[in-house]
Design a protein around this motif. Sequence first.
Motif: not given
Length: 283
Positions: A239-241, A250-253, A278-279
């Motif tokens: 999800l981060l990528y 993302i945490a809630h997902t 992510r960076k």
Amino acid sequence: MKDIPVHQLKERATSGLEIHRFLEGDMPKADEPLGAHRDDHYLFFLLEGGLASMMNDFQEVHFEASQLYYVLPGQVHHRIKNFEAFGWFIAVDTMLLSPDYRSIFENQLIMQQPYRLTDVQLNQCKNLLNLLYEKYCEDESRTFYLPVVHSLLQSFLGMAACCFSHTGNQRLMTSRPVQLAQQFKKLLVEHVREVKSPSAYANMLNVSETYLNEALKKVTGMSVSYWIQQELLLEAKRLLYYSQMNVKEIAHTLGYDDHAYFSRLFKKTEGSTPLSFRKGYRK
């Protein structure tokens, strides 16, 4: 007693990928792990010529020209011999494999025999890997470096999955622990966002938590809790990528009401914050 070491790809590569072409007469690198170990990532080997052998989960595997082989995350393996072999070595972060590809590869848990490529398949793989390696060796700061490299990698993974998908009807009868491990991993992929309790997965499989844990340790060397954590981390990294969601979303997902707790858990497991990850992957 010293435990079997686990080698992490992030310690060697920042792109989720490591690829090398080995030639006849190549000697092991000084930092190459020769003893028995596990990896937290997939390994793929394509032998173009020569002979080689490897010990994988106590089974000796022999390689010949035109054969494709892979090692699953968590499997204990080490090289035995290399008879003037030449070909390709590809290490891939699990997050870069789609669930469909992973399902095919993990269903080959017992039949890990090398797949013999046809002349056409071999030439296609060689051409693709040559291009992938050429782009992989370019300056990482170049525009679209990672998307191009990952796109070429996906093409190779798709070709490999296609090859092994045709061997499913040859699968041997598997033991109860192996069947449980496969069923658990399938459930994990489907439910990990909502279900994080080892006992809940044991109930789904109609076995005790103790028995499920023993089965997973016997087959993979790792506990139920370890695989739940790894699958959650994998989903978070994907999800981060791939998505534009922020860390809180993302945490809630993934089922975490407290995004600060999720961030601490991610950093403890991955060694970097979600935003740093992510960076690093999008640079």
